[in-house]
Design an enzyme around this catalytic site. Structure first.
Site, mmCIF file in Angstrom:
data_model
loop_
_atom_site.group_PDB
_atom_site.id
_atom_site.type_symbol
_atom_site.label_atom_id
_atom_site.label_comp_id
_atom_site.label_asym_id
_atom_site.label_seq_id
_atom_site.Cartn_x
_atom_site.Cartn_y
_atom_site.Cartn_z
ATOM 1 N N GLU A 291 -11.283 -3.747 -3.184
ATOM 2 C CA GLU A 291 -10.313 -2.747 -3.633
ATOM 3 C C GLU A 291 -10.104 -2.910 -5.132
ATOM 4 O O GLU A 291 -9.449 -3.851 -5.577
ATOM 5 C CB GLU A 291 -8.994 -2.949 -2.887
ATOM 6 C CG GLU A 291 -9.149 -2.932 -1.383
ATOM 7 C CD GLU A 291 -8.073 -3.776 -0.682
ATOM 8 O OE1 GLU A 291 -6.880 -3.609 -0.971
ATOM 9 O OE2 GLU A 291 -8.446 -4.614 0.155
ATOM 10 N N HIS B 101 -9.716 1.923 0.271
ATOM 11 C CA HIS B 101 -9.628 0.753 1.145
ATOM 12 C C HIS B 101 -10.685 0.783 2.258
ATOM 13 O O HIS B 101 -10.375 0.566 3.432
ATOM 14 C CB HIS B 101 -8.221 0.703 1.742
ATOM 15 C CG HIS B 101 -7.759 -0.646 2.166
ATOM 16 N ND1 HIS B 101 -8.404 -1.394 3.119
ATOM 17 C CD2 HIS B 101 -6.706 -1.393 1.764
ATOM 18 C CE1 HIS B 101 -7.749 -2.533 3.283
ATOM 19 N NE2 HIS B 101 -6.713 -2.555 2.473
ATOM 20 N N HIS C 43 0.796 -1.239 0.000
ATOM 21 C CA HIS C 43 0.000 0.000 0.000
ATOM 22 C C HIS C 43 0.828 1.289 0.000
ATOM 23 O O HIS C 43 0.544 2.238 0.740
ATOM 24 C CB HIS C 43 -0.977 -0.008 1.184
ATOM 25 C CG HIS C 43 -2.027 -1.092 1.099
ATOM 26 N ND1 HIS C 43 -2.458 -1.630 -0.094
ATOM 27 C CD2 HIS C 43 -2.739 -1.740 2.069
ATOM 28 C CE1 HIS C 43 -3.377 -2.556 0.133
ATOM 29 N NE2 HIS C 43 -3.563 -2.650 1.435
HETATM 30 C C1 BGC Z 1 -4.387 -6.639 1.922
HETATM 31 C C2 BGC Z 1 -4.364 -7.386 3.232
HETATM 32 C C3 BGC Z 1 -4.033 -6.407 4.304
HETATM 33 C C4 BGC Z 1 -5.049 -5.298 4.272
HETATM 34 C C5 BGC Z 1 -4.757 -4.221 5.287
HETATM 35 C C6 BGC Z 1 -5.432 -5.596 1.986
HETATM 36 O O1 BGC Z 1 -5.460 -4.886 0.798
HETATM 37 O O2 BGC Z 1 -4.563 -7.494 0.833
HETATM 38 O O3 BGC Z 1 -3.439 -8.426 3.208
HETATM 39 O O4 BGC Z 1 -4.013 -7.018 5.554
HETATM 40 O O5 BGC Z 1 -5.074 -4.702 3.024
HETATM 41 O O6 BGC Z 1 -3.475 -3.801 5.214
#
Ligand code: BGC
Length: 380
Positions: free
Chosen positions: A344, A206, A132
């Site tokens: 997402e 998210h 991210h």
């Molecule tokens: C990821 C997860 C992660 C979450 C929060 C998601 O997009 O795929 O693995 O735990 O985001 O960080």
């Protein structure tokens, strides 16, 4: 009206700006001070309202969707987005709740990729990988914000400049994200970006949803359809292996709607790597740039549903597997294992290192432009 003037004056608007707003804007948009970060910076919260009484709160911090207030089949309102009461918690406690993710949503293997024979290194923040956007991603920045009403919809425009080398990524990029909320309960998110040097980009939102309300516990009875015949299997660090695999005959098959809980506990290596669903589905598309239905989630308990439409090639469906009851969210709620799901919309994880995946490169002179729509409704 006087109350509204006071609210927006305390949020830093000039009298001229307020007078320039027409009545329509005043009805559909409100802005207040949400609070202070520990370093003294102010975080604003915008409320986008529609004519049927639903509303969405969005912060200038991280473009975070703080709440989504929609009615159920009995006309009762509840907030279906997980989050926090205190702005600082979004910097220190949050697994990206409600946030805009950039520059690269999802994982980049070992925090490395190469463009035009130059290798770039990113900070590693998820075991050996970058997740991210890095340690201080777009979710942790205060964006420039401007509210208006366009075509009878509340609109919030957020912009951010990320400098060459920010979190290791090449190129200064200029990003504009627009949220629009209409009277049909559609939240449209448009992402735009340009760069001055070839780079990679993959932006998403998210939000953690629970259609019964952010404090309603398990989402395992929610029914999900994902419009995808294939997905990208992962290794044990959740990096795609490069294979585009058929979902048919696997727990990943959501082509026909099924409860999240139906297959989530099957003994399957993919489910054990993700502790549940935490994968990217390859969306069925009529053609590259059209906005198609990507997923639908429905809660039989409250009758609420979400339809997600996007022009993106993939969607990460994550079932809150890493929530463990340790974070104290809104109104003192502790968010537990699988108390929410995320959808997402995005390019595939680790695309910069997987040359068989659609490219995430952005070159000078090109414009990155993508759209995702979340439509909220009730089945009676
Ligand atoms: C990821 C997860 C992660 C979450 C929060 C998601 O997009 O795929 O693995 O735990 O985001 O960080």
């Amino acid at each position: 009206m006087i109350k509204f003037l006071l609210i927006i004056l305390t949020a830093g608007f000039s009298l001229q700006q307020i007078l320039a707003m027409n009545n329509e804007e005043i009805e559909r948009m409100e802005v207040k001070r949400f609070g202070l970060l520990d370093d003294g910076r102010t975080v604003k919260v915008y409320t986008l309202k529609n004519k049927i009484g639903n509303s969405i709160e969005i912060l200038d911090l991280g473009g975070i969707i703080k709440s989504i207030n929609v009615a159920d089949h009995n006309g009762e309102f509840s907030d279906i987005a997980l989050g926090f009461n205190n702005p600082q918690q979004y910097l220190t406690d949050s697994p990206y709740m409600g946030a805009l993710i950039g520059r690269y949503a999802n994982r980049i293997a070992k925090g490395k990729f190469t463009i035009d024979e130059v290798e770039y290194s990113l900070p590693v923040n998820n075991f050996e990988n970058t997740l991210h956007g890095g340690i201080i991603g777009f979710d942790k920045r205060i964006w420039e914000s401007s509210a208006s009403t366009v075509d009878n919809e509340a609109q919030l425009e957020l912009s951010l400049i990320s400098k060459d080398g920010d979190q290791g990524y090449p190129g200064t990029i200029s990003t504009i994200v627009t949220y629009r909320f209409d009277d049909q309960n559609k939240l449209t998110i448009t992402y735009l970006a340009t760069t001055d040097k070839t780079t990679v980009i993959n932006l998403t939102n998210h939000t953690y949803f629970n259609l019964d309300g952010h404090n309603s516990g398990s989402i395992l009875d929610h029914e999900v359809m994902i419009n995808a015949s294939h997905y990208t299997p992962v290794d044990n660090t959740l990096i795609p292996t490069g294979e585009i695999a058929a979902v048919k005959g696997t727990p990943m098959d959501f082509q026909t709607s099924k409860p999240i809980g139906r297959d989530i506990s099957i003994d399957d290596p993919q489910l054990s790597f993700g502790l549940g669903f935490d994968h990217n589905w390859v969306l069925n598309k009529s053609d590259e740039n059209t906005i198609n239905l990507a997923a639908t989630v429905y809660s039989p308990k409250t009758g609420k549903f979400i339809n997600v439409y996007t022009d993106q090639p993939g969607i990460q469906f994550y079932t809150g597997n890493f929530l463990d009851g340790s974070i104290k969210g809104k109104n003192g709620t502790f968010y537990n294992h699988r108390n929410a799901f995320c959808l997402e919309t995005q390019h595939f994880p680790n695309s910069p290192n997987q040359h068989n995946f659609p490219t995430t490169e952005l070159r000078p002179g090109e414009q990155y432009k993508t759209t995702t729509i979340f439509e909220f409704g009730i089945k009676k």
